[in-house]
Design a protein around this motif. Structure first.
Motif, PDB file in Angstrom:
ATOM      1  N   ASP A 106       0.819  -1.220   0.000  1.00 55.68           N
ATOM      2  CA  ASP A 106       0.000   0.000   0.000  1.00 55.68           C
ATOM      3  C   ASP A 106       0.850   1.267   0.000  1.00 55.68           C
ATOM      4  O   ASP A 106       0.553   2.238   0.716  1.00 55.68           O
ATOM      5  CB  ASP A 106      -0.951   0.022   1.217  1.00 55.68           C
ATOM      6  N   THR A 107       1.905   1.275  -0.796  1.00 58.19           N
ATOM      7  CA  THR A 107       2.767   2.455  -0.850  1.00 58.19           C
ATOM      8  C   THR A 107       2.084   3.590  -1.610  1.00 58.19           C
ATOM      9  O   THR A 107       1.328   3.361  -2.563  1.00 58.19           O
ATOM     10  CB  THR A 107       4.109   2.125  -1.524  1.00 58.19           C
ATOM     11  N   HIS A 108       2.362   4.810  -1.178  1.00 59.99           N
ATOM     12  CA  HIS A 108       1.737   5.966  -1.811  1.00 59.99           C
ATOM     13  C   HIS A 108       2.557   7.219  -1.504  1.00 59.99           C
ATOM     14  O   HIS A 108       3.352   7.253  -0.561  1.00 59.99           O
ATOM     15  CB  HIS A 108       0.300   6.149  -1.302  1.00 59.99           C
ATOM     16  N   VAL A 109       2.330   8.253  -2.294  1.00 62.23           N
ATOM     17  CA  VAL A 109       2.964   9.561  -2.105  1.00 62.23           C
ATOM     18  C   VAL A 109       1.944  10.504  -1.507  1.00 62.23           C
ATOM     19  O   VAL A 109       0.765  10.495  -1.876  1.00 62.23           O
ATOM     20  CB  VAL A 109       3.487  10.116  -3.447  1.00 62.23           C
ATOM     21  N   HIS A 110       2.405  11.320  -0.564  1.00 64.06           N
ATOM     22  CA  HIS A 110       1.532  12.306   0.060  1.00 64.06           C
ATOM     23  C   HIS A 110       2.126  13.691  -0.138  1.00 64.06           C
ATOM     24  O   HIS A 110       3.307  13.919   0.139  1.00 64.06           O
ATOM     25  CB  HIS A 110       1.372  12.025   1.560  1.00 64.06           C
ATOM     26  N   TRP A 119       6.600   9.835   1.280  1.00 64.72           N
ATOM     27  CA  TRP A 119       6.282   8.551   0.635  1.00 64.72           C
ATOM     28  C   TRP A 119       6.332   7.480   1.706  1.00 64.72           C
ATOM     29  O   TRP A 119       7.169   7.507   2.614  1.00 64.72           O
ATOM     30  CB  TRP A 119       7.302   8.238  -0.450  1.00 64.72           C
ATOM     31  N   GLY A 121       4.180   3.568   3.339  1.00 60.23           N
ATOM     32  CA  GLY A 121       3.206   2.503   3.207  1.00 60.23           C
ATOM     33  C   GLY A 121       3.164   1.652   4.466  1.00 60.23           C
ATOM     34  O   GLY A 121       3.705   2.023   5.510  1.00 60.23           O
ATOM     35  N   LYS A 141       6.657   6.132   7.071  1.00 59.25           N
ATOM     36  CA  LYS A 141       6.597   7.279   6.167  1.00 59.25           C
ATOM     37  C   LYS A 141       7.950   7.966   6.105  1.00 59.25           C
ATOM     38  O   LYS A 141       8.550   8.263   7.132  1.00 59.25           O
ATOM     39  CB  LYS A 141       5.538   8.282   6.632  1.00 59.25           C
ATOM     40  N   GLN A 153      10.486   6.791  -5.284  1.00 55.24           N
ATOM     41  CA  GLN A 153       9.297   5.995  -5.572  1.00 55.24           C
ATOM     42  C   GLN A 153       9.454   5.209  -6.871  1.00 55.24           C
ATOM     43  O   GLN A 153       9.089   4.025  -6.937  1.00 55.24           O
ATOM     44  CB  GLN A 153       8.068   6.895  -5.668  1.00 55.24           C
ATOM     45  N   GLU A 157       9.244   1.118  -7.011  1.00 53.77           N
ATOM     46  CA  GLU A 157       8.199   0.412  -7.740  1.00 53.77           C
ATOM     47  C   GLU A 157       8.793  -0.482  -8.829  1.00 53.77           C
ATOM     48  O   GLU A 157       8.308  -1.595  -9.075  1.00 53.77           O
ATOM     49  CB  GLU A 157       7.208   1.406  -8.353  1.00 53.77           C
TER      50      GLU A 157
END
Length: 240
Positions: A106-110, A119, A121, A141, A153, A157
């Motif tokens: 569930d990795t994501h950028v904020h 970044w 997860g 984070k 990122q 990925e």
């Protein structure tokens, strides 16, 4: 008996290569503070300075004794096996952090209107990594105060996709993730011309297993039992 010995020897090798003087850290460092790679490991990406890390227990777990750890300044690394974070000023409470790449989900950028990008997860902790065994997962984070979150990122990925592909092919994480060169058969009768009788005659039998366990074998076995117990406790906590 040979298969059991090889499995136990593999556990011992993993223990020796992950052992550290600190009970809460598996990242081995040189005296100059450089990362000591595990066998086959290569650093693929190094972040810019001034990266912060925030490790916390997800709220939905509702745990009575949550875990949290925060550092405002350090460097994050991506190797072909791990994500590593080293604080700029290590303390007794926090010297390093790492997680296998495939333990990240569930990795994501904020983004923030006024602050730096981050970044992160959800991470499944590794046994012996300093996170209590009753916590099945944590949120991690990274905050990139000098930029570079996009490069980090992208590399992560790309690597995660390759590792998943290698896993499907049955390859070990440390093995080369690139495809092998195309096969080019040699002339008929030459040593490279396929699996002929001569090729079979050149094969050597595997070396016999040693009669005695390696040094520190009992300590490694004890450590392996502790790691398995912690992993079992974490699985039970996840089911609750």
């Amino acid at each position: 008996m040979t298969d059991q010995f090889l499995a136990e020897q593999h556990t011992w090798i993993l223990f020796r290569n992950s052992q550290s003087d600190e009970a809460d850290s598996w990242v081995m460092l040189t005296r100059d503070g450089e990362i000591v790679p595990i066998p086959g490991e290569k650093i693929l990406h190094t972040s810019r300075p001034r990266v912060g890390i925030d490790i916390s227990t997800p709220r939905e777990l509702n745990i009575a004794n949550p875990f949290s750890l925060k550092c405002d300044n350090g460097i994050a690394y991506i190797t072909n096996e791990r994500v590593i974070y080293l604080p700029a000023r290590p303390s007794e409470g926090f010297k390093s952090f790492f997680t296998p790449v495939l333990n990240f989900t569930d990795t994501h950028v904020h983004s923030s209107w006024i602050g730096p990008w981050s970044w992160g997860g959800t991470v499944r902790p590794v046994p012996g990594g300093g996170i209590p065994a009753h916590i099945p997962r944590v949120e991690v984070k990274f905050t990139f105060r000098d930029g570079g979150h996009s490069d980090f990122q992208t590399k992560f990925e790309w690597l995660k996709e390759r590792l998943h592909h290698a896993q499907e092919l049955g390859l070990a994480p440390g093995q080369n993730l690139e495809p092998p060169p195309p096969y080019e058969p040699g002339p008929v009768g030459s040593p490279t011309g396929g699996a002929g009788v001569g090729a079979h005659q050149q094969q050597q039998p595997p070396p016999p297993a040693p009669n005695e366990p390696p040094p520190d074998y009992e300590q490694a076995q004890s450590q392996a039992v502790t790691m398995r117990l912690e992993e079992r406790m974490r699985e039970e906590a996840e089911r609750q």
